[in-house]
Enzyme design. Structure first.
Site, PDB file in Angstrom:
ATOM      1  N   GLU A  45     -34.977  -8.636 -46.615  1.00  0.00           N
ATOM      2  CA  GLU A  45     -35.396  -9.364 -47.822  1.00  0.00           C
ATOM      3  C   GLU A  45     -36.430  -8.586 -48.635  1.00  0.00           C
ATOM      4  O   GLU A  45     -36.392  -8.609 -49.869  1.00  0.00           O
ATOM      5  CB  GLU A  45     -35.970 -10.726 -47.428  1.00  0.00           C
ATOM      6  CG  GLU A  45     -36.365 -11.581 -48.624  1.00  0.00           C
ATOM      7  CD  GLU A  45     -36.913 -12.932 -48.217  1.00  0.00           C
ATOM      8  OE1 GLU A  45     -37.097 -13.774 -49.103  1.00  0.00           O
ATOM      9  OE2 GLU A  45     -37.164 -13.136 -47.023  1.00  0.00           O
ATOM     10  N   ASP A  46     -37.341  -7.877 -47.959  1.00  0.00           N
ATOM     11  CA  ASP A  46     -38.494  -7.298 -48.656  1.00  0.00           C
ATOM     12  C   ASP A  46     -38.475  -5.784 -48.775  1.00  0.00           C
ATOM     13  O   ASP A  46     -39.383  -5.214 -49.378  1.00  0.00           O
ATOM     14  CB  ASP A  46     -39.788  -7.710 -47.930  1.00  0.00           C
ATOM     15  CG  ASP A  46     -40.030  -9.205 -48.014  1.00  0.00           C
ATOM     16  OD1 ASP A  46     -39.461  -9.851 -48.913  1.00  0.00           O
ATOM     17  OD2 ASP A  46     -40.780  -9.731 -47.174  1.00  0.00           O
TER      18      ASP A  46
END
Length: 751
Positions: free
Chosen positions: A130-131
């Site tokens: 996600e990051d």
């Protein structure tokens, strides 16, 4: 996803986000070796270590992991840390610590609970997709399909906005993708716990928003999955944010208790150890302090707290049999409080919890709760599904197919959750039902006649038991017996009840909309709502056949429509009745269907008083071959009563003279019968058809409005022969849903 900021966490007492470090018993119980996030951040910034050694930064994780899994392969952890650290390098939390400290803290929480290596590997990587620029394919290539599956599931759960308008459908889709593997939920819960520990520098309104979501969704999830260690700490952190005054008061109560010189719990621990040593039962005995929320609940219940209210005594043994041996010794050598005994070993809770619960009374009147369990039971009680390890089960006869997973709690709550989401007619129904189910934090166990058990939430009814046992086949349920006694489907069950569900034979049986008022479980509500959605009620107000048995509102006129002459059988037609129903005020209302009553004689009665008119008493409706007697009334009429009728005793005591009567040669008779039944569709049609097949002609009929899922029918029928009466009553009792048929016994005044 991590919180926006964090406070440094060092080994020692926990720090809540509002009031700082805890004290006393709670501090002693909660104290764990925690990551020094600043020190780990400095280590992480030094770069990756050589390939042949473990990074210093994951030393705490490795120590905790080896305590549960001494032979674990640590290479996947090393590689996962190297990838996570390099991917998150340069990312900082708002508190100034390197971002890598968050996945490290989450992984340590899971390692302390006993999670296996695959879960810890996925936990280290849970924010990378996600990051950072790391892809799921990359994770799958380097760590395998399992780790990829878990990281993908956690990534999808991170995208759920629990407060958004679209949350029902979003959460439902996420559940489909992640619910088959409880490890996804475990990582999510550990992630939320670390975020809750680090809310201190956030704005109060944001703290409150996150705390409410944690309270409403994630704490109940932790309870359902049996992860008590996470659940209790999350409860305390939410309590500190959302109920600050109560938290402060509870904190003061705990501090005051810690300052007391005498500790009744410690004294009982000494007594228990002595008893078990004398009995030669090896056991570990210790005080288990209550957490903040538990102390608060007890204080609200008892108002004045005493020393024994601040904790419980925990006894840990090696084998299941030792648990019962300990119980026997304590109940023999100490003063037991028998009403507090519960056996969750023989009947485990829905979340895998097993333990014996009892209590002993001290000479000063204080009652001390005692928990008795094995070391393995204790591990599962604290860590729930996390302690069960890998849900894959290779090498067994029930191994899943390629790519499939087995929920280790099956048949359990998470397994049922997947069934609910598939059966729910729409996302909003599923979400509202899920929220209601999560709010139910107490469970009861009821027994089936075959010895099996059903786990139900407190307050569940026979409707819930029916759907728990039969699924959608419960649509055909017509009643129940609870502890051997007939009961309506709305009956609320208690822990330990025995429930026998009575099923109708009609394949077209339908649930009543009223059942929703008594359904507390998601399984029952969703099944009923699904049926009602696919079978909408007529929009034109047309009466539906059997309406009298489908839950007519009190006060509505029940139309006992028999379609003209009514159903007929080989023995003759059922005469069109006068159908009536009691109104709310108690007055009887007559429905539209009516015909003149038959003028044929009710029965041939011979009097000792020639020339007098004869009338059969309505209070007892005598028929041949009943023993009868007569009394003269106004107008020269003689009323004929059954000899055991209550009116006969009253008239005799009043000095009224009896008149001799007997049955003549004709056996034709008229009789009033009362049938009691459970609510179900088409009951009226089935009942009148059964009566027609026995040759009965209905003279009048009264159907009262349903009450607590029961209906009372009163029929006056003409029989060609009184000898047919027993067969008629048997036929009526054999109609599904009818549980009793009797001759009418009216409390009529003496004539």
């Amino acid at each position: 996803m991590s919180a926006e900021a964090t406070n440094p966490a060092t080994p020692g007492p926990i720090t809540d986000p509002v009031y700082g470090p805890a004290t006393g018993q709670t501090a002693r119980r909660k104290a764990r070796p925690r990551l020094d996030l600043r020190r780990l951040g400095q280590r992480a910034l030094l770069g990756s270590p050589a390939r042949d050694r473990l990074p210093d930064a994951i030393g705490h994780v490795v120590d905790a992991h080896r305590a549960h899994h001494p032979d674990a392969d640590l290479e996947p952890l090393r590689r996962a840390y190297v990838l996570a650290e390099s991917s998150h390098r340069g990312q900082m939390r708002k508190s100034g610590e390197p971002y890598i400290t968050h996945p490290l803290a989450v992984t340590l929480i899971l390692a302390e609970l006993g999670a296996e290596t695959t879960t810890l590997t996925a936990s280290l990587l849970h924010d990378t997709v996600e990051d950072t620029d790391v892809t799921l394919d990359q994770v799958g290539t380097e760590f395998g399909k399992e780790v990829r599956y878990l990281v993908d599931g956690v990534t999808k759960l991170e995208k759920v906005d629990y407060g958004a308008a679209a949350e029902p459908e979003t959460f439902r889709k996420m559940l489909v993708a992640t619910g088959n593997d409880v490890r996804v939920m475990s990582i999510k819960l550990a992630d939320r716990l670390h975020n809750m520990r680090t809310l201190g520098v956030m704005r109060p309104e944001k703290q409150a928003r996150i705390a409410k979501v944690t309270r409403d969704v994630l704490i109940p999830l932790a309870e359902r999955l049996g992860v008590q260690a996470l659940k209790t700490e999350l409860e305390d952190l939410v309590f500190a944010i959302l109920h600050r005054e109560e938290y402060t008061h509870t904190r003061e109560l705990i501090a005051e208790n810690d300052a007391r010189a005498a500790d009744p719990l410690a004294e009982v621990v000494g007594d228990v150890r002595a008893v078990l040593q004398d009995a030669d039962i090896p056991a570990e005995v210790l005080v288990r302090p209550r957490h903040f929320v538990s102390v608060h609940r007890v204080s609200r219940k008892r108002r004045q707290l005493r020393g024994a209210d601040f904790g419980r005594v925990l006894v840990l043994v090696g084998e299941d049999a030792d648990c019962y041996a300990v119980l026997g010794e304590l109940h023999t050598c100490m003063t037991p409080v028998v009403s507090e005994f519960k056996d969750f070993i023989a009947v485990p809770k829905f979340n895998l919890y097993q333990s014996l619960h009892t209590a002993v009374a001290r000479p000063d009147g204080q009652v001390v709760e005692v928990l008795i369990r094995t070391h393995q039971m204790h591990k599962v009680a604290e860590a729930g599904v996390v302690a069960l390890g890998n849900p894959y089960t290779p090498g067994t006869e029930e191994s899943p197919a390629e790519g499939e997973r087995i929920d280790p709690t099956r048949p359990g709550w998470l397994s049922r959750l997947l069934d609910w989401q598939r059966a729910a007619p729409d996302p909003d129904t599923f979400w509202s039902t899920l929220r209601e189910d999560l709010a139910q934090d107490r469970e009861i166990t009821v027994f089936r006649p075959d010895g099996g058990t059903l786990g139900l939430p407190e307050g569940a009814s026979c409707v819930d038991a029916a759907y728990a046992q039969y699924g959608e086949d419960a649509h055909a349920c017509i009643g129940a017996r609870v502890n051997g006694r007939l009961a309506t489907l709305s009956t609320v069950l208690k822990d330990g009840d025995t429930v026998q569900l009575l099923m109708g034979q009609d394949p077209a049986s339908e649930p009543s909309r009223e059942w929703l008022d008594h359904a507390h479980t998601a399984a029952a509500r969703i099944a009923i709502q699904r049926w009602l959605t696919t079978h909408p009620a007529p929009a034109d107000g047309t009466a539906v056949e059997g309406a009298a048995s489908e839950g007519v509102p009190p006060g509505a006129v029940t139309a006992v429509a028999l379609d003209g002459a009514g159903p007929s059988g080989p023995a003759g037609p059922v005469g069109p009745p006068v159908a009536s129903v009691a109104s709310p005020e108690g007055a009887e209302r007559t429905a539209a269907v009516s015909v003149p009553q038959s003028t044929r004689p009710a029965a041939n009665v011979v009097l000792d008083q020639p020339g007098a008119a004869v009338r059969l008493a309505g209070c007892c409706t005598p028929v041949p071959p009943d023993e009868v007697t007569g009394f003269a009334v106004r107008g020269g009429v003689v009323t004929v009563h059954r000899a055991e009728c209550a009116a006969v005793a009253r008239m005799k005591s009043a000095g009224r003279a009896e008149i001799g009567v007997r049955w003549g040669e004709s056996s034709e008779c008229r009789v009033t019968l009362v049938a009691e039944s459970f609510v179900r569709p088409h009951l009226l049609a089935d009942l009148t058809e059964a009566m027609a097949l026995e040759g009965a002609e209905i003279v009048s009929a009264t159907v009262e409005p349903p009450s607590q899922q029961q209906v009372r029918h009163t029929y006056t029928v003409q029989l060609p022969d009184a000898s047919h009466l027993p067969a008629l009553m048997r036929a009526m009792r054999n109609v599904p849903g009818v549980f009793d048929v009797n001759r009418a016994r009216h409390a009529a005044a003496a004539s």
